[in-house]
Write an enzyme that holds these catalytic residues in place. Structure first.
Site, PDB file in Angstrom:
ATOM      1  N   ARG A 194      12.394  -6.815  -7.199  1.00 52.69           N
ATOM      2  CA  ARG A 194      12.675  -6.010  -6.168  1.00 52.69           C
ATOM      3  C   ARG A 194      13.184  -4.570  -7.200  1.00 52.69           C
ATOM      4  O   ARG A 194      14.132  -4.740  -7.838  1.00 52.69           O
ATOM      5  CB  ARG A 194      14.066  -6.517  -5.532  1.00 52.69           C
ATOM      6  N   MET A 195      12.617  -3.423  -6.899  1.00 50.49           N
ATOM      7  CA  MET A 195      12.752  -2.282  -7.844  1.00 50.49           C
ATOM      8  C   MET A 195      13.908  -1.819  -7.742  1.00 50.49           C
ATOM      9  O   MET A 195      14.655  -1.315  -8.812  1.00 50.49           O
ATOM     10  CB  MET A 195      11.873  -1.175  -7.401  1.00 50.49           C
ATOM     11  N   LYS A 196      14.634  -1.973  -6.563  1.00 47.99           N
ATOM     12  CA  LYS A 196      16.370  -1.418  -6.412  1.00 47.99           C
ATOM     13  C   LYS A 196      17.235  -2.241  -7.333  1.00 47.99           C
ATOM     14  O   LYS A 196      18.053  -1.410  -7.828  1.00 47.99           O
ATOM     15  CB  LYS A 196      16.718  -1.675  -4.911  1.00 47.99           C
ATOM     16  N   CYS A 254       0.815  -1.319  -0.059  1.00 45.54           N
ATOM     17  CA  CYS A 254       0.117  -0.012   0.038  1.00 45.54           C
ATOM     18  C   CYS A 254       0.990   1.329   0.130  1.00 45.54           C
ATOM     19  O   CYS A 254       0.226   2.383  -0.442  1.00 45.54           O
ATOM     20  CB  CYS A 254      -1.007  -0.184   1.101  1.00 45.54           C
ATOM     21  N   HIS A 282      16.238  -2.454   9.784  1.00 46.74           N
ATOM     22  CA  HIS A 282      15.684  -1.304   9.326  1.00 46.74           C
ATOM     23  C   HIS A 282      14.133  -1.394   9.512  1.00 46.74           C
ATOM     24  O   HIS A 282      13.515  -0.520  10.061  1.00 46.74           O
ATOM     25  CB  HIS A 282      16.056  -1.100   7.566  1.00 46.74           C
ATOM     26  N   GLU A 283      13.778  -2.598   9.217  1.00 47.76           N
ATOM     27  CA  GLU A 283      12.033  -2.602   9.166  1.00 47.76           C
ATOM     28  C   GLU A 283      11.850  -2.602  10.611  1.00 47.76           C
ATOM     29  O   GLU A 283      10.808  -2.255  11.061  1.00 47.76           O
ATOM     30  CB  GLU A 283      11.505  -3.913   8.580  1.00 47.76           C
ATOM     31  N   GLU A 305       7.680  -2.203   6.209  1.00 45.65           N
ATOM     32  CA  GLU A 305       7.356  -2.411   7.677  1.00 45.65           C
ATOM     33  C   GLU A 305       5.969  -2.596   8.014  1.00 45.65           C
ATOM     34  O   GLU A 305       5.459  -1.920   9.072  1.00 45.65           O
ATOM     35  CB  GLU A 305       7.991  -1.195   8.499  1.00 45.65           C
ATOM     36  N   GLY A 363      12.724  -4.189  -0.840  1.00 43.17           N
ATOM     37  CA  GLY A 363      13.749  -4.969   0.140  1.00 43.17           C
ATOM     38  C   GLY A 363      13.053  -5.413   1.425  1.00 43.17           C
ATOM     39  O   GLY A 363      12.780  -6.554   1.467  1.00 43.17           O
ATOM     40  N   GLY A 364      12.087  -4.474   1.772  1.00 41.56           N
ATOM     41  CA  GLY A 364      11.179  -4.674   3.135  1.00 41.56           C
ATOM     42  C   GLY A 364      10.006  -3.637   3.163  1.00 41.56           C
ATOM     43  O   GLY A 364      10.455  -2.690   2.472  1.00 41.56           O
ATOM     44  N   TYR A 407      16.242   8.709   2.433  1.00 29.71           N
ATOM     45  CA  TYR A 407      17.165   8.131   3.328  1.00 29.71           C
ATOM     46  C   TYR A 407      18.374   8.452   3.801  1.00 29.71           C
ATOM     47  O   TYR A 407      18.710   8.782   5.047  1.00 29.71           O
ATOM     48  CB  TYR A 407      17.301   6.626   2.712  1.00 29.71           C
ATOM     49  N   ASP A 438       5.468   7.657  -5.986  1.00 31.65           N
ATOM     50  CA  ASP A 438       6.265   6.391  -6.394  1.00 31.65           C
ATOM     51  C   ASP A 438       7.458   7.100  -7.514  1.00 31.65           C
ATOM     52  O   ASP A 438       8.451   6.496  -7.486  1.00 31.65           O
ATOM     53  CB  ASP A 438       5.445   5.516  -7.308  1.00 31.65           C
ATOM     54  N   HIS A 447      11.358   0.731  11.903  1.00 25.86           N
ATOM     55  CA  HIS A 447      10.069   1.277  11.652  1.00 25.86           C
ATOM     56  C   HIS A 447       8.996   1.312  12.513  1.00 25.86           C
ATOM     57  O   HIS A 447       8.287   2.213  12.747  1.00 25.86           O
ATOM     58  CB  HIS A 447       9.784   0.996  10.211  1.00 25.86           C
ATOM     59  N   GLU A 486      12.246   7.840   6.964  1.00 28.98           N
ATOM     60  CA  GLU A 486      13.400   7.003   6.357  1.00 28.98           C
ATOM     61  C   GLU A 486      14.491   7.454   7.054  1.00 28.98           C
ATOM     62  O   GLU A 486      15.418   6.421   7.390  1.00 28.98           O
ATOM     63  CB  GLU A 486      13.072   7.018   4.727  1.00 28.98           C
TER      64      GLU A 486
HETATM   65  N1  BES Z   1       8.960   1.667   3.786  1.00 30.65           N
HETATM   66  C1  BES Z   1      10.139   1.259   3.012  1.00 30.65           C
HETATM   67  C2  BES Z   1       9.470   0.927   1.567  1.00 30.65           C
HETATM   68  C3  BES Z   1       8.652   1.833   0.693  1.00 30.65           C
HETATM   69  C4  BES Z   1       9.105   3.046   0.636  1.00 30.65           C
HETATM   70  C5  BES Z   1       8.037   1.054   0.161  1.00 30.65           C
HETATM   71  C6  BES Z   1       8.286   4.038   0.087  1.00 30.65           C
HETATM   72  C7  BES Z   1       6.851   2.035  -0.523  1.00 30.65           C
HETATM   73  C8  BES Z   1       7.219   3.223  -0.636  1.00 30.65           C
HETATM   74  C9  BES Z   1      10.963   0.505   3.638  1.00 30.65           C
HETATM   75  O1  BES Z   1      11.164   0.523   4.978  1.00 30.65           O
HETATM   76  C10 BES Z   1      12.497   0.388   3.033  1.00 30.65           C
HETATM   77  O2  BES Z   1      12.853   1.662   3.223  1.00 30.65           O
HETATM   78  N2  BES Z   1      13.067  -0.640   2.522  1.00 30.65           N
HETATM   79  C11 BES Z   1      14.253  -0.298   1.871  1.00 30.65           C
HETATM   80  C12 BES Z   1      15.280  -1.014   2.918  1.00 30.65           C
HETATM   81  C13 BES Z   1      16.517  -0.484   3.082  1.00 30.65           C
HETATM   82  C14 BES Z   1      16.658   0.940   3.339  1.00 30.65           C
HETATM   83  C15 BES Z   1      17.389  -1.258   4.119  1.00 30.65           C
HETATM   84  C16 BES Z   1      14.379  -1.258   0.711  1.00 30.65           C
HETATM   85  O3  BES Z   1      13.278  -1.828   0.332  1.00 30.65           O
HETATM   86  O4  BES Z   1      15.343  -1.766   0.002  1.00 30.65           O
HETATM   87 ZN    ZN Z   2      12.448   2.296   5.420  1.00 33.39          ZN
END
Ligand code: BES
Ligand code: ZN
Length: 655
Positions: free
Chosen positions: A608-610, A180, A340-341, A316, A313-314, A428, A420, A344, A363
């Site tokens: 994973r989008m990263k 979400c 990290h999670e 929360e 990646g994760g 971050y 997005d 949160h 973040e």
């Molecule tokens: N809350 C974020 C993921 C997110 C951010 C989803 C904005 C949708 C919109 C989550 O806590 C996060 O930051 N994940 C990172 C982890 C990393 C910084 C350790 C990730 O997904 O890579």
């Molecule tokens: Zn985060």
């Protein structure tokens, strides 16, 4: 009709703790809503309170509770059911309520049990379609009403990915999961989809008997589905008020293993034991976090390992962090994502950004806490190493986005931008850099943690802006006003580009990575024989990641060097997704054609989008790979996560 609204018995939110530690002059001014207008001073918007990413008017109403009744239909790829919102008027004389929706079919609306008129407005490019419900009565300030909406989601709901059985590890049962954050909840539930509104929720979800349902809540038993013998109903209860972006749902053939006194790991059975091993430090991390910042208030802390298409990646989600299976490296080397999670649970889930413009509050503080957990479990050197590599990824983001890009502001203006599209490392790492700078100015990590603890206690269970954060900082450090006044706040918050202060980190754990990088960049052709697998022998996975990250900040290596690197290090054979990702980028930048199929495979087998977005962009920028890349994307698109598909389509200039 003026019928008095029924006052619903509501679980009372826990009182904000009033223990202020060493705070001496904390001013509390976050009560009530100050009505502001969209004024602009010197080109900067004054209204930092209003959520421009939502159609709801959070100054008129708040939601106190949400009761969800859902039926999951895998054939039709729809959720069907009802959302009953207990709303409270924040001023007198209100006669209608506007909620956020996106691609929802609204069947019926009632207010306090009586059928109510409703209308859908025009669809906005990213905000969705406002749903306005008219009341046959006038609401008075403080009055509550129950608004119930019967609805169906669309198969294209942006919050949901529906997987066929063939797309799962077990290949026998379909799977559904939600994502979400930031503004996708509205495609799953009609609601006030803004982080400025927090409510408790409960849910009843009917699914085929052989499947398991989990939500971002504590589990509250199972019931038979009296309408259908082949189904059963799972019940949930979240008694801590949360913003809509933390509502989460997963349905699949799930198993679990206990990994701690308040933790289980859930996944399809194929991965559950590997996951239990990878994440066995979870309870230690939770305890470490509690020692740093205060009690964990959410009850359970479970982990869910999703299918590979999970876009982050994760995530929360309260009581149940969602993670990508790409964290399963086998050596716990990517467990900082869990730290990290977990973090949160305080920064983000207790103290929440009021709008997505203040996302750095979520973040930046979470990265700060994540690295403090690393410091406590290992040492300061590790924190310095991670902070240093975070700074590098900030520099990389600045290069990608451009140093004058307004989205590189710590507090960007988002009224015309989909959150997005604004997502990057900036909140971050610029956020972390600011907090680390403050830590250094104000007496070190222990003293700064004292502030963070009070910050959490002060604003727990509420949603705040950057101004409120700053007020809390000035109040806690009221004897250091001169130090604080020297900070160029406007540059930190409202200017693009690299921060106005460059941090200096201890590089003892980075030095090996730096010298190996230098050896590769400076070696002449005749010197290439000096490299061997021995070079990596004493490096941790994180250091290998850093070595490749450093090379990515340099001009591309000549092709023969990349080929040599494969020969001596065999990165093509490595499983660790963070290493593989950087290695493939390096190869593509050096125009190594052999890497094309490997990169196309990586963007196909995981989402994973990263990883997926930069690899797709690099493939696109490699002339020889471009057409094949577009063809691969078009072929995969129908089975991709909707958020990932939408963003990659933009990256590939297809929309
Ligand atoms: N809350 C974020 C993921 C997110 C951010 C989803 C904005 C949708 C919109 C989550 O806590 C996060 O930051 N994940 C990172 C982890 C990393 C910084 C350790 C990730 O997904 O890579
Ligand atoms: Zn985060």
């Amino acid at each position: 009709m003026g019928m008095p609204a029924r006052r619903e018995a509501q679980p009372t939110p826990r009182a904000t703790p009033s223990h202020f530690g060493r705070s001496r002059c904390l001013m509390g001014s976050r009560e009530g809503f100050s009505i502001q207008t969209d004024a602009s001073v010197g080109g900067r918007r004054m209204d930092e309170q209003r959520d421009g990413s939502s159609c709801t008017e959070a100054r008129d109403y708040t939601t106190r509770h949400l009761a969800l009744t859902l039926r999951v239909d895998f054939q039709a790829r729809r959720l069907q059911g009802r959302a009953a919102l207990t709303i409270e008027a924040l001023r007198d004389g209100l006669t209608s309520l506007t909620l956020d929706t996106r691609d929802l079919k609204i069947i019926k609306a009632t207010s306090n049990g009586l059928e109510a008129e409703f209308s859908l407005g025009d669809e906005h490019s990213f905000k969705g379609t406002p749903l306005t419900i008219s009341f046959p009565f006038e609401m008075l300030r403080g009055q509550q009403a129950v608004v119930e909406i019967s609805y169906e989601t669309s198969p294209e709901a942006s919050a949901l990915q529906w997987l066929t059985a063939e797309q799962t590890a077990g290949r026998k049962h379909p799977y559904l999961f939600s994502q979400c954050q930031a503004i996708h909840c509205r495609s799953m539930v009609p609601c006030q989809d803004t982080p400025s509104v927090k409510s408790t929720y409960n849910a009843r979800v009917s699914v085929p008997k052989e499947l398991v349902v989990l939500m971002s809540a504590n589990r509250d038993g199972e019931l038979p589905d009296n309408h259908d013998e082949s189904r059963k109903i799972y019940c949930f209860r979240q008694t801590v008020p949360i913003p809509s972006y933390l509502i989460a749902l997963v349905v699949g053939c799930l198993e679990s293993r206990v990994i701690g006194p308040r933790s289980r790991v859930w996944s399809e059975k194929e991965m559950v034991d590997a996951a239990a091993r990878e994440f066995e430090e979870t309870e230690t991390m939770l305890k470490t976090a509690e020692n740093l910042i205060g009690a964990y208030v959410w009850g359970q802390y479970d982990l869910l390992v999703l299918p590979p298409s999970f876009p982050y990646g994760g995530m929360e989600n309260p009581c149940l962090t969602f993670v990508t299976p790409t964290l399963l490296a086998g050596d716990k080397s990517l467990s900082n994502v869990i730290a990290h999670e977990i973090s949160h649970s305080w920064t983000g889930n207790l103290v929440t950004n009021k709008t997505w413009e203040h996302f750095w509050l979520n973040e930046g503080h979470t990265v700060y806490l994540e690295r403090m957990i690393g410091r406590c479990m290992f040492d300061e050197e590790l924190r310095q190493f991670e902070a240093n590599s975070g700074w590098k990824s900030l520099l990389e983001a600045m290069e990608t986005l451009g140093p004058t890009n307004p989205l590189t502001n710590l507090v960007p203006e988002l009224s015309d931008t989909d959150p997005d599209d604004a997502f990057s490392s900036v909140p971050y790492e610029k956020g972390f850099a600011l907090l680390y700078h403050l830590e250094q100015l104000l007496g070190g990590p222990e003293i700064f943690m004292g502030f963070l603890k009070v910050y959490i206690q002060t604003y727990a269970y509420s949603s705040i802006t950057t101004e409120e954060w700053k007020k809390c900082l000035y109040s806690y450090f009221c004897n250091e006003t001169e130090v604080l006044d020297q900070i160029d706040w406007n540059a930190w918050f409202h200017s693009p580009g690299i921060p106005p202060f460059t941090p200096h980190y201890n590089t003892s754990l980075t030095d090996g990575c730096i010298s190996l990088r230098k050896k590769w960049t400076t070696a002449s052709d005749s010197e290439l024989s000096c490299f061997s697998e021995e070079d990596l022998k004493n490096m941790s996975s994180q250091q290998k990641i850093e070595f490749l990250a450093l090379l990515l900040l340099e001009p591309p290596l000549r092709l023969n060097k990349v080929e040599k690197m494969q020969e001596v290090y065999n990165f093509n054979g490595i499983k660790n997704a963070e290493i593989k990702f950087r290695w493939l980028r390096l190869c593509l930048r050096s125009r190594w054609e052999k890497a094309i199929p490997l990169a196309l495979q990586m963007v196909t087998v995981q989402g994973r989008m990263k990883f997926t977005r930069p690899l797709y962009r690099d493939l696109y920028n490699f002339e020889k790979a471009r057409q094949q890349t577009i063809d691969t994307f078009m072929k995969n698109k129908p089975s991709m996560h909707p958020i990932t598909a939408a963003l990659v389509a933009k990256d590939l200039h297809l929309v």
